[in-house]
Motif scaffolding. Structure first.
Motif, PDB file in Angstrom:
ATOM      1  N   TYR A  24      -3.385  -0.692 -10.880  1.00 23.03           N
ATOM      2  CA  TYR A  24      -3.688  -1.273  -9.567  1.00 23.03           C
ATOM      3  C   TYR A  24      -5.155  -1.036  -9.225  1.00 23.03           C
ATOM      4  O   TYR A  24      -5.867  -1.964  -8.785  1.00 23.03           O
ATOM      5  N   ARG A  25      -5.632   0.196  -9.422  1.00 23.37           N
ATOM      6  CA  ARG A  25      -7.034   0.517  -9.094  1.00 23.37           C
ATOM      7  C   ARG A  25      -8.011  -0.202 -10.026  1.00 23.37           C
ATOM      8  O   ARG A  25      -9.123  -0.541  -9.637  1.00 23.37           O
TER       9      ARG A  25
ATOM     10  N   GLN B 122       0.818  -1.208   0.000  1.00 25.12           N
ATOM     11  CA  GLN B 122       0.000   0.000   0.000  1.00 25.12           C
ATOM     12  C   GLN B 122       0.858   1.267   0.000  1.00 25.12           C
ATOM     13  O   GLN B 122       0.525   2.254  -0.661  1.00 25.12           O
TER      14      GLN B 122
ATOM     15  N   ILE C 190       2.621   1.544  -3.564  1.00 26.36           N
ATOM     16  CA  ILE C 190       1.702   1.933  -4.636  1.00 26.36           C
ATOM     17  C   ILE C 190       1.550   3.450  -4.689  1.00 26.36           C
ATOM     18  O   ILE C 190       1.461   4.057  -5.766  1.00 26.36           O
ATOM     19  N   THR C 191       1.522   4.090  -3.528  1.00 23.94           N
ATOM     20  CA  THR C 191       1.386   5.558  -3.518  1.00 23.94           C
ATOM     21  C   THR C 191       2.611   6.252  -4.088  1.00 23.94           C
ATOM     22  O   THR C 191       2.540   7.418  -4.494  1.00 23.94           O
ATOM     23  N   GLU C 192       3.757   5.540  -4.128  1.00 27.87           N
ATOM     24  CA  GLU C 192       5.002   6.147  -4.596  1.00 27.87           C
ATOM     25  C   GLU C 192       5.324   5.784  -6.040  1.00 27.87           C
ATOM     26  O   GLU C 192       6.288   6.293  -6.606  1.00 27.87           O
ATOM     27  N   THR C 193       4.537   4.915  -6.652  1.00 25.94           N
ATOM     28  CA  THR C 193       4.845   4.449  -7.997  1.00 25.94           C
ATOM     29  C   THR C 193       4.288   5.407  -9.049  1.00 25.94           C
ATOM     30  O   THR C 193       3.689   6.443  -8.731  1.00 25.94           O
TER      31      THR C 193
ATOM     32  N   ALA D   3       2.020   6.978 -12.243  1.00 23.19           N
ATOM     33  CA  ALA D   3       0.574   7.150 -12.398  1.00 23.19           C
ATOM     34  C   ALA D   3      -0.052   5.958 -13.121  1.00 23.19           C
ATOM     35  O   ALA D   3      -1.149   5.512 -12.773  1.00 23.19           O
TER      36      ALA D   3
ATOM     37  N   ASN E 185       0.979   2.841 -13.134  1.00 25.93           N
ATOM     38  CA  ASN E 185       0.919   1.683 -12.226  1.00 25.93           C
ATOM     39  C   ASN E 185      -0.205   1.832 -11.211  1.00 25.93           C
ATOM     40  O   ASN E 185      -0.878   0.858 -10.872  1.00 25.93           O
ATOM     41  N   ARG E 186      -0.401   3.063 -10.732  1.00 16.92           N
ATOM     42  CA  ARG E 186      -1.499   3.290  -9.786  1.00 16.92           C
ATOM     43  C   ARG E 186      -2.847   3.050 -10.464  1.00 16.92           C
ATOM     44  O   ARG E 186      -3.772   2.479  -9.872  1.00 16.92           O
TER      45      ARG E 186
END
Length: 633
Positions: free
Chosen positions: A302-303, A288, A291-294, A296, A298-299
């Protein structure tokens, strides 16, 4: 030897069978994975055993080992057993006084220690260890110039063995052949939380039986990779690590340092894992955060695909059938997200993923199922190894699984879980009273409470001593009920109530204001304050579903019959919780005695005065009626 009965005998057979395969073990040192062949591993064990024999170790003698996960630890243990001795493992964080107790209690004549840190502890208590002839170390850093003859290096001990082999070439095979399955292999010392540690006596037959039973439900292969990071003094590492290694030839990998386990895990990508619930939860937290640091993209992926993974996992483990269109979406998710996530976590090849210890949050279970890792529960003990585990896709996380082949589970009249089978230990060393209490007619009395469902799954409740007894004589576990209810995202805190003067179980529940508030907004349910929201009929229906879900995992006498939704949260400032959010049962029961008595007097509501704070910052006191919700029996 026509029949293999001991771990060293299995090692000799496996080393011969896999002689053409290079790798038996790997150890990471200075950033490089250094390989050890089966032939090299066998020679280390053989010469070390001969060295111990040269030092006077006889059949039945005890030898202690303290150190991290290293090839030398495993070689030392197998060498002790090959010489006919019994290995007693000690945890590395033991204090000098704890070391002294175990070395003295086990009657050890030799001690293996990894490094200067452990040797210093033993040197500090040397005067209290008159029976210890030698202290053998394997990490020489800081010990090069020690002139004390009590200390001896691993290499020097092996050299003694080579010299003995040159003079008596047949003596090792003769000693190895004397080994029998009923010989004691290890002493595993308990934690000592209720007194001095007890030394559980475990035979070669016990360990091998546990390994073979495990293999019947979860096959091991000679090509499997395994990362050894569980404490080697613990029974679990002896079964799932050392015993599987010598019986099936599984490759064992040792991390560079305890701090590098996560990095080494990814490099090795093992086929089997056993983590505590805390470690599994830590892995989810890591994802978690990352994911916030990867990027756009990849985010976004993921979503997009995690909900697909969740849906497929729910279908697979719920209805057992996944429609074709969901399977196609899941394949896309596998390519875009899931495979990469498993690789980052070191789970790209894992076939067997187990959780042991405290109950694992369903959210964590769903996450790993969504990315293609089927975590299963495993329940066991030092004294009887594996009691139950989940098999295949038959995973029900309110249970700890079913007994493997060869293990019998029985529930005593007082609710205690009893275990019988070939993996049950021989007793406690020099403690006949504790042995008589734990072993009766071949059944091991675990001290744990639970019950068996019709599908043979075992529900673990609590320690027997922590159960409460109702007026009917039935017992229940308040901690189990509370823990299971708090799995719900809508429940923040809860206290289960019962006792000898009460005929059934009731509960006081705190809703999670943030989660229930969001749920209410989505359902277009208007509310103003915590008090207002908690007493909405729709919220009672919402929480009722969770109570019914938990009740289905409980025997009828232990089910929650009534509950109230408290008009406020339990608060440390009101002494209802400790600062670490542990429940102060006596305080809560005294403070809400009228509410509790209303539930047992068949009342439908109780009037309370409550301080409230409105969204505009105003504060006030209101009177409200807290409803009592009764469930069908």
């Amino acid at each position: 030897m026509d029949q293999l009965e001991t771990l060293p005998q299995y090692l000799q057979s496996t080393a011969r069978r896999l002689a053409n395969r290079r790798v038996a073990m790997r150890k990471k040192q200075f950033g490089i994975w250094r390989e050890v062949s089966w032939a090299e591993s066998w020679q280390h064990v053989k010469h070390l055993a001969l060295g111990l024999m040269r030092l006077g170790v006889q059949r039945g003698d005890k030898v202690c080992i303290i150190g991290d996960n290293d090839p030398e630890y495993f070689w030392a243990q197998l060498a002790i057993q090959a010489a006919g001795g019994i290995a007693a493992g000690i945890f590395t964080d033991s204090t000098p006084s704890e070391l002294q107790y175990i070395v003295h209690h086990s009657d050890s004549v030799v001690v293996f220690a990894k490094d200067q840190e452990q040797c210093d502890k033993l040197l500090e208590i040397r005067a209290q260890l008159p029976n210890v002839r030698k202290l053998i170390y394997w990490d020489e850093k800081g010990l090069w110039n020690v002139g004390d003859p009590w200390l001896q290096s691993f290499q020097a001990t092996e050299q003694l063995g080579r010299e003995l082999e040159a003079h008596e070439p047949a003596c090792f095979e003769a000693r190895l052949a004397q080994g029998k399955g009923d010989d004691l292999a290890i002493f595993c010392y308990t934690s000592g939380t209720t007194g001095l540690p007890k030394g559980a006596m475990i035979s070669h037959s016990n360990l091998i039986a546990g390994c073979l039973m495990y293999d019947q439900v979860d096959k091991r292969r000679a090509s499997d990779e395994y990362l050894s990071f569980l404490p080697p003094a613990w029974i679990t590492e002896n079964i799932l690590g050392l015993t599987v290694h010598v019986v099936y030839g599984m490759i064992i990998n040792f991390p560079e340092e305890p701090e590098t386990v996560q990095e080494n895990l990814r490099e090795i990508a093992p086929h089997a894992l056993l983590f505590s619930s805390r470690i599994w939860e830590g892995l989810v937290s890591t994802v978690q955060v990352k994911i916030t640091e990867t990027s756009a993209i990849n985010r976004l992926l993921y979503r997009m695909f995690m909900p697909v993974g969740y849906r497929v996992a729910d279908l697979r483990f719920g209805k057992g059938h996944v429609p074709p269109w969901w399977r196609v979406l899941n394949v896309l998710g596998e390519v875009a997200v899931f495979a990469a996530l498993r690789d980052k976590l070191g789970l790209s090849r894992v076939r067997s993923a187990y959780s042991a210890g405290a109950a694992l949050s369903p959210d964590v279970v769903r996450f790993f199922r969504a990315i293609g890792v089927n975590i299963k529960n495993l329940f066991g003990s030092t004294e009887a190894q594996i009691h139950t585990l989940h098999v295949g896709d038959d995973v029900k996380f309110e249970t700890v699984g079913v007994a493997p082949p060869g293990i019998e589970i029985r529930i005593a009249e007082d609710g205690e879980i009893l275990v019988k089978g070939p993996s049950v230990f021989s007793g406690y060393y020099k403690n006949p009273e504790a042995t008589a209490k734990a072993l009766k007619d071949g059944w091991f009395h675990t001290g744990d409470a639970g019950y068996l469902r019709e599908d043979k799954h075992l529900i673990y409740l609590d320690r027997v001593k922590d159960l409460l007894e109702l007026a009917t004589g039935d017992k229940f576990s308040p901690q189990y009920i509370e823990g299971r209810l708090k799995f719900s995202p809508y429940v923040k805190d809860v206290m289960a109530i019962g006792g000898q003067q009460r005929p059934y179980v009731t509960a006081i529940v705190n809703i999670d204001f943030a989660n229930v508030g969001r749920w209410a907004e989505k359902k277009r349910i208007a509310f103003t304050t915590f008090v207002d929201l908690a007493q909405k009929p729709e919220v009672y229906d919402l929480i009722r579903q969770d109570v019914v879900r938990v009740n289905q995992t409980l025997p009828p006498p232990a089910r929650v019959r009534k509950f109230v939704l408290l008009h406020k949260e339990f608060d440390p400032d009101d002494a209802e919780l400790t600062r670490t959010r542990k429940l102060r049962r006596n305080v809560v029961e005294d403070r809400y005695r009228e509410m509790i008595e209303t539930m047992y007097a068949d009342g439908t509501e109780v009037r309370v005065r409550a301080a409230v704070k409105y969204r505009d910052g105003r504060a006030g006191i209101i009177e409200t009626a807290v409803r009592v919700c009764a469930l069908e029996e």
